[in-house]
Design a protein around this motif. Structure first.
Motif, mmCIF file in Angstrom:
data_model
loop_
_atom_site.group_PDB
_atom_site.id
_atom_site.type_symbol
_atom_site.label_atom_id
_atom_site.label_comp_id
_atom_site.label_asym_id
_atom_site.label_seq_id
_atom_site.Cartn_x
_atom_site.Cartn_y
_atom_site.Cartn_z
ATOM 1 N N ALA A 1 39.394 44.392 37.444
ATOM 2 C CA ALA A 1 39.828 43.654 38.642
ATOM 3 C C ALA A 1 41.349 43.560 38.686
ATOM 4 C CB ALA A 1 39.203 42.266 38.652
ATOM 5 N N LEU A 2 41.963 43.358 37.528
ATOM 6 C CA LEU A 2 43.431 43.323 37.461
ATOM 7 C C LEU A 2 44.018 44.660 37.882
ATOM 8 C CD1 LEU A 2 46.115 41.914 36.398
ATOM 9 C CD2 LEU A 2 45.630 43.079 34.224
ATOM 10 N N ASP A 3 43.469 45.741 37.355
ATOM 11 C CA ASP A 3 43.989 47.077 37.648
ATOM 12 C C ASP A 3 43.815 47.457 39.117
ATOM 13 O OD1 ASP A 3 44.690 47.314 35.008
ATOM 14 O OD2 ASP A 3 42.932 48.493 34.437
ATOM 15 N N GLU A 4 42.780 46.921 39.749
ATOM 16 C CA GLU A 4 42.524 47.238 41.157
ATOM 17 C C GLU A 4 43.254 46.307 42.119
ATOM 18 O OE1 GLU A 4 38.287 47.137 41.431
ATOM 19 O OE2 GLU A 4 38.011 49.029 40.330
ATOM 20 N N HIS A 5 44.038 45.379 41.535
ATOM 21 C CA HIS A 5 44.867 44.461 42.333
ATOM 22 C C HIS A 5 44.047 43.668 43.338
ATOM 23 C CE1 HIS A 5 48.297 46.528 40.549
ATOM 24 N NE2 HIS A 5 47.777 47.674 40.946
ATOM 25 N N GLU A 6 42.862 43.266 42.919
ATOM 26 C CA GLU A 6 41.990 42.468 43.786
ATOM 27 C C GLU A 6 41.907 41.049 43.240
ATOM 28 O OE1 GLU A 6 41.034 43.304 46.567
ATOM 29 O OE2 GLU A 6 40.766 45.471 46.665
ATOM 30 N N LYS B 1 47.578 37.005 35.984
ATOM 31 C CA LYS B 1 47.769 38.458 36.031
ATOM 32 C C LYS B 1 48.999 38.871 35.221
ATOM 33 C CE LYS B 1 47.355 40.220 40.175
ATOM 34 N NZ LYS B 1 47.530 40.289 41.652
ATOM 35 N N ASN B 2 50.063 38.088 35.312
ATOM 36 C CA ASN B 2 51.251 38.392 34.508
ATOM 37 C C ASN B 2 50.939 38.328 33.027
ATOM 38 O OD1 ASN B 2 52.915 38.733 36.741
ATOM 39 N ND2 ASN B 2 53.695 36.646 36.710
ATOM 40 N N ALA B 3 50.157 37.313 32.626
ATOM 41 C CA ALA B 3 49.788 37.180 31.212
ATOM 42 C C ALA B 3 49.011 38.408 30.746
ATOM 43 C CB ALA B 3 48.967 35.906 31.003
ATOM 44 N N MET B 4 48.015 38.811 31.524
ATOM 45 C CA MET B 4 47.194 39.962 31.141
ATOM 46 C C MET B 4 48.016 41.251 31.098
ATOM 47 S SD MET B 4 43.466 39.343 32.927
ATOM 48 C CE MET B 4 44.019 38.831 34.547
ATOM 49 N N SER B 5 48.977 41.379 31.990
ATOM 50 C CA SER B 5 49.808 42.590 32.025
ATOM 51 C C SER B 5 50.856 42.590 30.919
ATOM 52 C CB SER B 5 50.503 42.712 33.391
ATOM 53 O OG SER B 5 49.554 42.831 34.430
ATOM 54 N N ASP B 6 51.515 41.433 30.723
ATOM 55 C CA ASP B 6 52.613 41.374 29.763
ATOM 56 C C ASP B 6 52.148 41.478 28.319
ATOM 57 O OD1 ASP B 6 54.212 41.045 31.974
ATOM 58 O OD2 ASP B 6 54.644 38.920 31.642
ATOM 59 N N ILE B 7 50.894 41.110 28.067
ATOM 60 C CA ILE B 7 50.358 41.154 26.702
ATOM 61 C C ILE B 7 49.927 42.564 26.323
ATOM 62 C CG2 ILE B 7 47.852 40.800 27.084
ATOM 63 C CD1 ILE B 7 49.907 38.640 24.712
ATOM 64 N N GLU B 8 49.835 43.429 27.315
ATOM 65 C CA GLU B 8 49.161 44.733 27.226
ATOM 66 C C GLU B 8 49.652 45.616 26.085
ATOM 67 O OE1 GLU B 8 46.796 48.080 28.667
ATOM 68 O OE2 GLU B 8 46.746 45.969 29.255
ATOM 69 N N VAL B 9 50.967 45.773 25.933
ATOM 70 C CA VAL B 9 51.492 46.785 25.016
ATOM 71 C C VAL B 9 51.990 46.176 23.707
ATOM 72 C CG1 VAL B 9 53.232 48.584 24.694
ATOM 73 C CG2 VAL B 9 52.106 48.315 26.917
#
Length: 547
Positions: free
Chosen positions: A306-311, A521-529
């Protein structure tokens, strides 16, 4: 014997034996207590993902750490149940290790990589018919409270592990001690190389805690009597360990003097560790490699899709579903029906005094007002395992249970292992972290919470400063001067925490839901790498194993 079921990546062909007292790789394999095991488990998974030449070496605890059950009034009751693992393969080797002048037989089991998707792991046990009852109990319980048993466990891990690897004809380039428990392996290696400079070329060390209790100290003569230094004479053991006069032997100091390089587990911890051990003569360099967790294991895949699909609506819907799943467990354990529309705060990790599980209720009147509010309500869940003989931590755990009897939106859960930990991280809105400043070496539970859109609300310690953008991907309780008294730190941290909770977090969740979803969404993205253990496992090779 080939332990690997995969082709090794040539970039990671140097063979590493990773010694750890605990590993948390799957709910079904209960050989861990807390964060150290969670970290080691993620490392083993990422070693497998990267096809590294890493072998995990640990102990097969017959009764695990302990099982959390409840008394009639729902308070904590530690229970010990013998575990059986039919997915482990007994290896065709036996080695003998001297513990307190007695021969102890050690057998070994293999966890093959394809069982849980990990590096191959060798687990050692003394619980075999060749041993007398006392020797069998060495590998009964993780972190046994008896000092003699605890040291015996470390002897089996270090010396027994090194001997089993040799018996299996495994060529090991680097012996990695994940904490100082495996230090006796150094004295087994010295018996082979007869030279500490040569031993150091093959040993690296990770220190995980600035807590005094986490850095074991024992009497030197007691350790020698137990066989900690293998068959070395007291004079030789003292000389190569740098303890020619002092009888208080620190495992951490011994490891720092025996390794070619060591690391702390966050940038802050690297600085703190260097300050702690600045006066240790002949110690190795201490760098920092920040801990991380295996996102493939921990993340909810549907939430990430859902995060990747920006929904945004799918992110919201999935999060509410995950909350309902968690709340089924809350209802099952406590009879309380939590509401997925309500802001849900979780404090869950090992119950230890410096982590301050009770900080939220420090100002009890204010806490009661928070828990009783009907406009913009909150739900609060605690979970975690106190050390079974830590009476203070157990009393606090039980106090929280007794308080929870009076409030339908407060719950204390038992059974805090991998499965419940994942449920809590996926089903919470806020992940609360309250260690006393400088006392959290890293802390990784907030990483896996952030991977699942649970906002990390934390003291500015451990890994948090390397990740947090306050109000953007996390919320930060401002740092205090750590020289303040414990009482003053607790008072101010509680005040600041409650102010942020009441004035920022609760209004954002209820009044500005679009902003809340953006923070998720920022948390899920920023933790990614940076906080995926693939980065960490690669960094260990680059900065520790191949230097």
């Amino acid at each position: 014997m080939n332990l690997f079921s995969y082709d090794i990546n040539r970039k990671y062909s140097k063979t590493v034996a990773y010694f750890s007292m605990e590993f948390a790789v799957d709910q079904a394999l209960k050989i861990y207590a807390g964060g150290l095991g969670f970290l080691a488990g993620s490392h083993m998974r990422s070693a497998y993902d990267l096809k590294q030449s890493v072998i995990g070496v640990g102990l097969l605890w017959s009764f695990g750490y302990y099982d959390q059950s409840r008394n009639e009034d729902l308070t904590l009751r530690p229970t010990f149940t013998r575990k059986f693992y039919y997915f482990l393969e007994e290896l065709p080797v036996r080695v003998t290790v001297k513990v307190h002048h007695e021969d102890v037989v050690v057998k070994a089991f293999l966890l093959r990589p394809d069982v849980f998707g990990t590096a191959p792991m060798i687990l050692l046990s003394t619980d075999t018919d060749e041993n007398d009852y006392l020797s069998r109990t060495i590998t009964h319980k993780l972190y046994d409270g008896n000092e003699r048993t605890r040291v015996a466990q470390e002897i089996i891990l270090g010396i027994g592990g090194a001997k089993v690897l040799a018996a299996l004809e495994q060529t090991v380039d680097i012996y990695h001690m994940n904490e100082g428990h495996a230090l006796p392996l150094v004295y087994e290696l010295y018996d082979r190389y007869k030279n500490m400079d040569e031993v150091r070329k093959h040993v690296v060390f990770t220190t995980h805690t600035p807590e005094a209790a986490g850095n074991e100290i024992h009497n030197f003569n007691f350790l020698h009597e137990m066989g900690f230094f293998n068959d070395l004479s007291p004079e030789t053991a003292r000389r190569i360990s740098g303890y020619e006069e002092n009888d208080d032997f620190s495992l951490t100091v011994g490891a720092l003097r025996s390794a070619k390089i060591a690391n702390g587990v966050s940038k802050i911890h690297g600085t703190v560790a260097n300050e702690m051990w600045v006066d240790v003569e002949n110690r190795c360099e201490i760098i920092s490699i920040t801990n991380a967790q295996n996102k493939k294991f921990w993340r909810d895949k549907t939430l990430i899709r859902a995060l990747d699909e920006h929904e945004d609506y799918e992110v919201i819907a999935r999060k509410k579903h995950l909350k309902r799943v968690l709340f089924d467990t809350v209802a099952d354990q406590t009879g309380k029906m939590f509401d997925p529309e309500v802001l849900t705060i979780v404090w869950a990790r090992r119950f230890a005094e410096y982590k301050r599980p009770g900080l939220l209720k420090y100002d009890f009147e204010r806490f009661v007002r928070l828990i009783k509010r009907t406009d913009r309500p909150v739900q609060i869940i605690w979970a975690g395992k106190p050390y079974p003989t830590d009476q203070g931590a157990t009393d606090l755990f039980n106090e929280l249970i007794r308080i929870s009897h009076h409030y339908k939106n407060m719950a204390v859960l038992v059974g805090y292992e991998l499965a419940l930990s994942r449920l809590l991280k996926q089903g919470s809105d806020v992940w609360l972290n309250t260690p006393r400043i400088t006392r959290e070496a890293s802390g990784t539970s907030g990483m896996t919470a952030s991977m699942n859109g649970s906002i990390h609300f934390s003291i500015d310690d451990g890994w948090h400063p390397e990740f947090a953008r306050d109000g953007k991907n996390a919320f930060t309780i401002p740092a205090l001067d750590y020289v303040l008294s414990v009482e003053e730190q607790d008072r101010l941290d509680n005040q600041h925490m409650m102010d942020i909770l009441e004035e920022r977090i609760i209004p954002t969740y209820y009044d500005r839901p679009d902003e809340w979803v953006k923070i998720m969404k920022n948390a899920m993205s920023d933790i990614e790498v940076d906080f995926d253990s693939g980065r960490m496992a690669a960094e260990y090779y680059d900065r520790m194993f191949t230097v």
